[in-house]
Scaffold this active site. Structure first.
Site, PDB file in Angstrom:
ATOM      1  CB  CYS A  51      -9.809   2.868   9.420  1.00 42.50           C
ATOM      2  SG  CYS A  51      -9.060   2.983   7.786  1.00 42.50           S
TER       3      CYS A  51
ATOM      4  CG  ASN B  25      -7.431  -0.431   3.873  1.00 43.22           C
ATOM      5  OD1 ASN B  25      -7.240  -1.290   3.012  1.00 43.22           O
ATOM      6  ND2 ASN B  25      -6.545  -0.203   4.816  1.00 43.22           N
TER       7      ASN B  25
ATOM      8  CB  CYS C 222      -7.135   8.213   6.419  1.00 45.50           C
ATOM      9  SG  CYS C 222      -7.796   9.199   5.062  1.00 45.50           S
ATOM     10  NE  ARG C 223      -9.801   6.586  10.664  1.00 42.67           N
ATOM     11  CZ  ARG C 223     -11.041   6.408  11.049  1.00 42.67           C
ATOM     12  NH1 ARG C 223     -11.358   6.603  12.323  1.00 42.67           N
ATOM     13  NH2 ARG C 223     -11.968   6.012  10.203  1.00 42.67           N
ATOM     14  CB  SER C 224      -6.418   0.752   8.714  1.00 41.62           C
ATOM     15  OG  SER C 224      -6.999   0.903   7.448  1.00 41.62           O
TER      16      SER C 224
ATOM     17  CG  ASP D 277     -12.547   9.665   9.179  1.00 43.91           C
ATOM     18  OD1 ASP D 277     -11.538   9.979   8.529  1.00 43.91           O
ATOM     19  OD2 ASP D 277     -13.569   9.176   8.668  1.00 43.91           O
TER      20      ASP D 277
HETATM   21  P1  4NP Z   1     -10.131   6.129   6.910  1.00 46.73           P
HETATM   22  O1  4NP Z   1     -10.691   7.559   6.455  1.00 46.73           O
HETATM   23  O2  4NP Z   1     -11.315   5.358   7.424  1.00 46.73           O
HETATM   24  O3  4NP Z   1      -9.165   6.460   8.000  1.00 46.73           O
HETATM   25  O4  4NP Z   1      -9.480   5.509   5.703  1.00 46.73           O
HETATM   26  C1  4NP Z   1     -11.730   7.704   5.539  1.00 46.73           C
HETATM   27  C2  4NP Z   1     -11.479   7.659   4.183  1.00 46.73           C
HETATM   28  C3  4NP Z   1     -12.500   7.823   3.280  1.00 46.73           C
HETATM   29  C4  4NP Z   1     -13.796   7.999   3.728  1.00 46.73           C
HETATM   30  C5  4NP Z   1     -14.053   8.027   5.084  1.00 46.73           C
HETATM   31  C6  4NP Z   1     -13.022   7.870   5.988  1.00 46.73           C
HETATM   32  N1  4NP Z   1     -14.852   8.191   2.812  1.00 46.73           N
HETATM   33  O5  4NP Z   1     -15.987   8.435   3.248  1.00 46.73           O
HETATM   34  O6  4NP Z   1     -14.634   8.080   1.595  1.00 46.73           O
END
Ligand code: 4NP
Length: 158
Positions: A8, A11, A13-15, A125
């Protein structure tokens, strides 16, 4: 050995949920010795950090502990090391295809492409939303990782 990398943006939240849930399914099917699992982000902001507390709590609510994971960024060698690189959303998918070196052998796919019953084509997201977004992500990732595993079993372990 089949190697799978979930990707994602951050790294955190989702992955990490995809890694934890896919590992759970792989264990339940007795395939831990033949399927290796990891996750990474296309972005570098959270390198070394544990998953977002909302992801950790959502998984724990289902008896799955992802608290030991640490974020890392996708590397060039991932495209040779992994058989499958599974993107959470369209941006991840495009970024991965841009990063992929000419010799890279990994099969890059969108996670939700493995779930024909899923109306969405990407995992949204949840980072800037409320806790409900994490529950929703959990459910869709749970179902899609189970179906992805069924496909892997069919293709590699029959
Ligand atoms: P992820 O979510 O891609 O599912 O881990 C996010 C976590 C942090 C950020 C964006 C998306 N960020 O912009 O810091």
């Amino acid at each position: 050995m089949i190697k799978v990398l979930f990707v994602c943006l951050g790294n955190i939240c989702r992955s990490p949920l995809a890694e934890g849930l896919f590992r759970h399914h792989v264990m339940a099917h007795g395939l831990s010795d033949v399927i290796a699992i990891d996750s990474a982000g296309t972005g570098a902001w959270h390198i070394g950090n544990p998953p977002d507390p909302r992801s950790i709590q959502t998984a724990l609510g289902h008896g799955i502990d992802i608290g030991g994971q640490r974020a890392r960024k996708v590397t060039t060698s991932d495209f040779d090391d992994f058989d499958y690189i599974i993107a959470m959303d369209h941006n991840n998918f495009l970024d991965l295809n841009t990063m992929k070196p000419p010799h890279g052998t990994a099969d890059i796919q969108l996670l939700l492409s493995y779930d024909p019953e899923q109306p969405l084509s990407e995992v949204p997201d949840p980072y800037y939303g409320g806790d409900g977004g994490f529950a929703e992500v959990y459910t869709m990732v749970d179902q899609a990782t189970e179906k992805f595993l069924a496909k892997l079993k069919d293709q590699h372990f029959r």
